[in-house]
Design a protein around this motif. Structure first.
Motif, mmCIF file in Angstrom:
data_model
loop_
_atom_site.group_PDB
_atom_site.id
_atom_site.type_symbol
_atom_site.label_atom_id
_atom_site.label_comp_id
_atom_site.label_asym_id
_atom_site.label_seq_id
_atom_site.Cartn_x
_atom_site.Cartn_y
_atom_site.Cartn_z
ATOM 1 N N ASP A 6 0.910 -0.743 -0.033
ATOM 2 C CA ASP A 6 0.082 -0.021 -0.287
ATOM 3 C C ASP A 6 0.903 1.032 -0.301
ATOM 4 O O ASP A 6 0.937 2.378 -0.785
ATOM 5 C CB ASP A 6 -1.413 -0.344 1.748
ATOM 6 C CG ASP A 6 -1.815 -1.175 1.165
ATOM 7 O OD1 ASP A 6 -2.636 -1.104 0.104
ATOM 8 O OD2 ASP A 6 -2.294 -1.132 2.618
ATOM 9 N N THR A 7 1.784 1.379 0.568
ATOM 10 C CA THR A 7 2.883 2.314 0.770
ATOM 11 C C THR A 7 3.799 3.115 -0.878
ATOM 12 O O THR A 7 3.429 3.974 -1.191
ATOM 13 C CB THR A 7 4.138 2.275 1.726
ATOM 14 O OG1 THR A 7 3.646 1.869 2.832
ATOM 15 C CG2 THR A 7 4.730 3.263 1.680
ATOM 16 N N LYS A 8 3.340 1.832 -1.355
ATOM 17 C CA LYS A 8 4.148 2.040 -2.649
ATOM 18 C C LYS A 8 3.680 2.672 -3.301
ATOM 19 O O LYS A 8 3.294 2.903 -4.568
ATOM 20 C CB LYS A 8 5.390 1.136 -3.642
ATOM 21 C CG LYS A 8 6.023 0.696 -3.052
ATOM 22 C CD LYS A 8 7.315 -0.834 -3.497
ATOM 23 C CE LYS A 8 8.720 -0.954 -3.032
ATOM 24 N NZ LYS A 8 9.003 -2.326 -4.029
ATOM 25 N N ALA A 9 1.762 1.722 -3.601
ATOM 26 C CA ALA A 9 0.790 2.400 -4.406
ATOM 27 C C ALA A 9 0.196 3.455 -3.858
ATOM 28 O O ALA A 9 0.543 4.195 -4.774
ATOM 29 C CB ALA A 9 -0.484 1.036 -4.403
ATOM 30 N N TRP A 10 0.173 4.127 -2.726
ATOM 31 C CA TRP A 10 -0.139 5.364 -2.716
ATOM 32 C C TRP A 10 0.593 6.446 -3.636
ATOM 33 O O TRP A 10 0.960 7.665 -3.152
ATOM 34 C CB TRP A 10 -0.332 5.622 -1.072
ATOM 35 C CG TRP A 10 -1.957 4.526 -1.292
ATOM 36 C CD1 TRP A 10 -2.416 3.914 -0.519
ATOM 37 C CD2 TRP A 10 -3.264 4.876 -1.858
ATOM 38 N NE1 TRP A 10 -3.513 3.494 -0.883
ATOM 39 C CE2 TRP A 10 -4.424 4.471 -1.142
ATOM 40 C CE3 TRP A 10 -3.743 6.588 -2.617
ATOM 41 C CZ2 TRP A 10 -4.921 4.809 -1.576
ATOM 42 C CZ3 TRP A 10 -4.826 6.455 -3.321
ATOM 43 C CH2 TRP A 10 -6.200 5.433 -2.558
ATOM 44 N N LEU A 14 0.607 9.549 -5.231
ATOM 45 C CA LEU A 14 0.717 11.186 -4.975
ATOM 46 C C LEU A 14 2.232 11.703 -5.635
ATOM 47 O O LEU A 14 1.506 13.185 -6.058
ATOM 48 C CB LEU A 14 2.019 10.638 -3.734
ATOM 49 C CG LEU A 14 2.183 12.413 -2.878
ATOM 50 C CD1 LEU A 14 1.077 13.122 -2.542
ATOM 51 C CD2 LEU A 14 2.712 12.400 -1.664
ATOM 52 N N ILE A 15 2.895 10.817 -6.425
ATOM 53 C CA ILE A 15 3.936 11.416 -7.233
ATOM 54 C C ILE A 15 3.539 12.096 -9.007
ATOM 55 O O ILE A 15 3.682 12.812 -9.078
ATOM 56 C CB ILE A 15 5.223 10.992 -7.099
ATOM 57 C CG1 ILE A 15 6.284 9.778 -6.665
ATOM 58 C CG2 ILE A 15 5.595 10.660 -8.744
ATOM 59 C CD1 ILE A 15 6.837 9.291 -6.380
ATOM 60 N N SER A 16 2.424 10.868 -9.363
ATOM 61 C CA SER A 16 1.494 11.425 -10.861
ATOM 62 C C SER A 16 0.709 12.807 -10.478
ATOM 63 O O SER A 16 0.527 13.566 -10.868
ATOM 64 C CB SER A 16 0.761 10.044 -10.857
ATOM 65 O OG SER A 16 1.727 9.138 -11.540
ATOM 66 N N ALA A 17 0.025 12.587 -8.784
ATOM 67 C CA ALA A 17 -0.707 14.090 -8.977
ATOM 68 C C ALA A 17 0.147 15.489 -9.045
ATOM 69 O O ALA A 17 -1.268 16.373 -9.132
ATOM 70 C CB ALA A 17 -2.091 14.080 -7.465
ATOM 71 N N PHE A 49 -0.381 7.872 -14.212
ATOM 72 C CA PHE A 49 -2.053 7.657 -13.755
ATOM 73 C C PHE A 49 -2.607 6.685 -15.256
ATOM 74 O O PHE A 49 -2.939 5.585 -14.188
ATOM 75 C CB PHE A 49 -3.470 8.958 -14.473
ATOM 76 C CG PHE A 49 -2.733 10.192 -13.492
ATOM 77 C CD1 PHE A 49 -2.718 9.856 -12.117
ATOM 78 C CD2 PHE A 49 -2.984 11.633 -13.813
ATOM 79 C CE1 PHE A 49 -2.744 10.859 -11.494
ATOM 80 C CE2 PHE A 49 -3.007 12.610 -12.779
ATOM 81 C CZ PHE A 49 -2.792 12.051 -11.512
ATOM 82 N N PHE A 50 -1.821 6.041 -16.031
ATOM 83 C CA PHE A 50 -2.590 5.270 -16.772
ATOM 84 C C PHE A 50 -1.742 3.601 -16.426
ATOM 85 O O PHE A 50 -2.611 3.156 -15.805
ATOM 86 C CB PHE A 50 -1.977 4.723 -17.975
ATOM 87 C CG PHE A 50 -2.148 3.804 -18.673
ATOM 88 C CD1 PHE A 50 -3.455 2.851 -19.413
ATOM 89 C CD2 PHE A 50 -1.058 3.207 -18.993
ATOM 90 C CE1 PHE A 50 -3.747 2.248 -20.211
ATOM 91 C CE2 PHE A 50 -1.112 2.088 -19.471
ATOM 92 C CZ PHE A 50 -2.488 1.300 -20.359
ATOM 93 N N VAL A 51 -0.556 4.386 -15.025
ATOM 94 C CA VAL A 51 0.087 2.542 -15.036
ATOM 95 C C VAL A 51 -0.631 2.498 -13.663
ATOM 96 O O VAL A 51 -1.023 1.475 -13.596
ATOM 97 C CB VAL A 51 1.832 3.069 -14.267
ATOM 98 C CG1 VAL A 51 2.274 2.181 -13.906
ATOM 99 C CG2 VAL A 51 2.205 3.048 -15.816
ATOM 100 N N ILE A 52 -0.789 3.343 -13.304
ATOM 101 C CA ILE A 52 -2.245 3.191 -11.314
ATOM 102 C C ILE A 52 -3.836 2.525 -12.033
ATOM 103 O O ILE A 52 -3.635 1.549 -11.522
ATOM 104 C CB ILE A 52 -1.954 4.869 -10.753
ATOM 105 C CG1 ILE A 52 -1.190 4.892 -10.559
ATOM 106 C CG2 ILE A 52 -2.885 4.607 -9.713
ATOM 107 C CD1 ILE A 52 -0.981 6.592 -9.880
ATOM 108 N N GLY A 53 -4.544 2.923 -13.128
ATOM 109 C CA GLY A 53 -5.712 2.658 -13.733
ATOM 110 C C GLY A 53 -4.842 1.259 -14.073
ATOM 111 O O GLY A 53 -6.074 0.307 -13.661
ATOM 112 N N HIS A 54 -3.749 0.676 -14.966
ATOM 113 C CA HIS A 54 -4.193 -0.771 -15.637
ATOM 114 C C HIS A 54 -3.689 -1.553 -13.702
ATOM 115 O O HIS A 54 -4.240 -2.544 -13.961
ATOM 116 C CB HIS A 54 -2.193 -0.451 -15.341
ATOM 117 C CG HIS A 54 -2.062 -1.387 -16.710
ATOM 118 N ND1 HIS A 54 -1.437 -2.152 -16.094
ATOM 119 C CD2 HIS A 54 -2.248 -2.387 -18.180
ATOM 120 C CE1 HIS A 54 -1.169 -3.519 -16.814
ATOM 121 N NE2 HIS A 54 -1.795 -3.019 -17.974
#
Length: 88
Positions: A6-10, A14-17, A49-54
């Motif tokens: 979860d830490t890496k995911a969030w 944060l970096i993308s936003a 954002f695409f990578v996160i959605g993927h």
């Protein structure tokens, strides 16, 4: 490698936003000759954002599946692309 963190995911969210917001600010304030740099920066952030959605579509973002659908939908919004068809 294959465990959900979860830490890496969030951190990636944060970096993308932050990068996306900075890119939009750069586009709005940059002189014309720096716009290609601002466009490239913002495009790279949108790719994040695409990578996160993927990852959310493959159910590898979080252990909470409802949270994955919400984050996936929100991460695809700047792409102007629907999340549900991608998920299927």
């Amino acid at each position: 490698v294959f465990e959900i963190d979860d830490t890496k995911a969030w951190k990636s969210v944060l970096i993308s936003a932050t990068s996306y917001a900075l890119g939009l600010f750069m586009i709005s304030k940059s002189p014309w000759y720096l716009l290609p740099l601002a466009w490239a920066w913002t495009g790279t952030a949108v790719t994040g954002f695409f990578v996160i959605g993927h990852d959310c579509a493959h159910k590898s973002f979080s252990k909470n599946k409802l949270l994955e659908d919400i984050v996936g939908t929100l991460s695809f919004l700047p792409l102007i692309y629907p999340y549900e068809p991608w998920r299927f």
